[in-house]
Enzyme design. Structure first.
Site, mmCIF file in Angstrom:
data_model
loop_
_atom_site.group_PDB
_atom_site.id
_atom_site.type_symbol
_atom_site.label_atom_id
_atom_site.label_comp_id
_atom_site.label_asym_id
_atom_site.label_seq_id
_atom_site.Cartn_x
_atom_site.Cartn_y
_atom_site.Cartn_z
ATOM 1 N N PHE A 1 -10.260 0.042 0.084
ATOM 2 C CA PHE A 1 -9.275 -0.775 1.211
ATOM 3 C C PHE A 1 -10.235 -2.119 0.940
ATOM 4 O O PHE A 1 -11.750 -2.109 1.039
ATOM 5 C CB PHE A 1 -10.405 -0.609 2.753
ATOM 6 C CG PHE A 1 -9.661 -1.201 3.283
ATOM 7 C CD1 PHE A 1 -8.030 -1.069 4.149
ATOM 8 C CD2 PHE A 1 -10.056 -1.995 4.782
ATOM 9 C CE1 PHE A 1 -7.693 -0.945 4.944
ATOM 10 C CE2 PHE A 1 -9.358 -3.251 5.810
ATOM 11 C CZ PHE A 1 -8.301 -2.948 5.110
ATOM 12 N N ASP B 1 0.980 -1.177 -0.305
ATOM 13 C CA ASP B 1 0.045 0.413 -0.340
ATOM 14 C C ASP B 1 0.806 0.928 -0.141
ATOM 15 O O ASP B 1 1.232 1.592 -0.566
ATOM 16 C CB ASP B 1 -1.008 -0.611 0.893
ATOM 17 C CG ASP B 1 -1.542 0.793 1.755
ATOM 18 O OD1 ASP B 1 -1.918 1.863 0.460
ATOM 19 O OD2 ASP B 1 -2.192 1.333 2.183
HETATM 20 P P1 IMP Z 1 2.204 -0.176 4.327
HETATM 21 O O1 IMP Z 1 3.322 -0.248 5.279
HETATM 22 O O2 IMP Z 1 1.338 1.462 3.872
HETATM 23 O O3 IMP Z 1 2.705 -0.992 2.466
HETATM 24 O O4 IMP Z 1 0.935 -1.915 3.930
HETATM 25 C C1 IMP Z 1 1.404 -2.783 4.440
HETATM 26 C C2 IMP Z 1 0.468 -3.599 4.536
HETATM 27 O O5 IMP Z 1 -1.203 -2.915 5.703
HETATM 28 C C3 IMP Z 1 -0.042 -5.189 4.373
HETATM 29 O O6 IMP Z 1 0.052 -5.974 4.842
HETATM 30 C C4 IMP Z 1 -1.488 -4.960 5.523
HETATM 31 O O7 IMP Z 1 -1.861 -5.312 6.119
HETATM 32 C C5 IMP Z 1 -2.271 -3.859 5.363
HETATM 33 N N1 IMP Z 1 -2.829 -2.938 4.521
HETATM 34 C C6 IMP Z 1 -2.947 -2.140 3.505
HETATM 35 N N2 IMP Z 1 -3.469 -2.208 2.506
HETATM 36 C C7 IMP Z 1 -5.311 -2.705 3.137
HETATM 37 C C8 IMP Z 1 -6.586 -2.857 2.896
HETATM 38 O O8 IMP Z 1 -6.738 -2.764 1.715
HETATM 39 N N3 IMP Z 1 -6.446 -4.143 3.914
HETATM 40 C C9 IMP Z 1 -6.014 -4.580 4.347
HETATM 41 N N4 IMP Z 1 -4.725 -4.679 4.765
HETATM 42 C C10 IMP Z 1 -4.331 -3.463 4.185
#
Ligand code: IMP
Ligand code: MG
Length: 173
Positions: free
Chosen positions: A150, A101
């Site tokens: 999400f 994300d």
């Molecule tokens: P980042 O550090 O923002 O890239 O997020 C990584 C983590 O956030 C992922 O491994 C997920 O556990 C959680 N995450 C990000 N977006 C979503 C979503 O749309 N649904 C559920 N979990 C999410």
């Protein structure tokens, strides 16, 4: 106040894409054992299906990280809640994530694992939300690129629920 789950990626499409990814991953790692590192908990179903799609030798390790704290936006702070049990020195590693994300979690993981002397590190993520990226991270294998919504299901949760859905759905509060 009732939430809606809008199906986004059906189970059949997930299975077909994972079959392709497994072949591609093996083609990029000929004749070597691949140490697959599942990022808990969200990757557990993807990892289980992906390793069965990779022909040849594979080792499975798990790493626990927490970055979200029950909500639908990242806290920005990443911490390791469960470290690897084995050394990855000299190993061809594949980090397996449910979704990239902001990229903060993957950036942290890559920096943390790189210093342990692996032969290589590649990244496979079932989902990619590039529109929300805050830091540029290499994702070698992407299952599906999705819009900035999400999503839950197939391992992904909201407050620990919905991981058991066999498909990916958009959570609409
Ligand atoms: P980042 O550090 O923002 O890239 O997020 C990584 C983590 O956030 C992922 O491994 C997920 O556990 C959680 N995450 C990000 N977006 C979503 C979503 O749309 N649904 C559920 N979990 C999410
Ligand atoms: Mg995760």
């Amino acid at each position: 106040m009732s939430a809606t789950l809008r199906p986004l990626i059906p189970a059949e499409r997930i299975a077909a894409r994972i079959a392709e990814m497994g072949q591609q991953i093996r083609a990029d790692h000929p004749d070597c054992s691949i140490t697959v590192i599942g990022v808990l908990k969200g990757s557990f179903l993807f990892l289980a299906d992906l390793v069965r799609a990779i022909p040849g030798d594979v080792r499975v390790e798990f790493l626990g990280v927490a970055s979200y704290h029950g909500g639908t936006s990242s806290s920005g702070a990443v911490q390791i809640t469960q470290d690897l049990r084995a050394s990855i020195e000299g190993h061809a590693c594949l980090i397996v994530e449910d979704i990239v994300d902001t990229g903060l979690t993957m950036d942290y993981l890559l920096r943390t694992l790189q210093v342990r002397g692996p032969a290589s590190i590649r990244v496979a993520s079932l989902l990619d939300k590039p529109s929300n990226r805050e830091i540029d991270v290499p994702v070698d294998y992407v299952g599906f690129t999705i819009p900035d919504e999400f999503v839950v299901g197939y391992g992904l949760d909201l407050g620990e629920l919905y991981r058991n859905l066999p498909y990916v759905a958009v959570y609409e509060p």
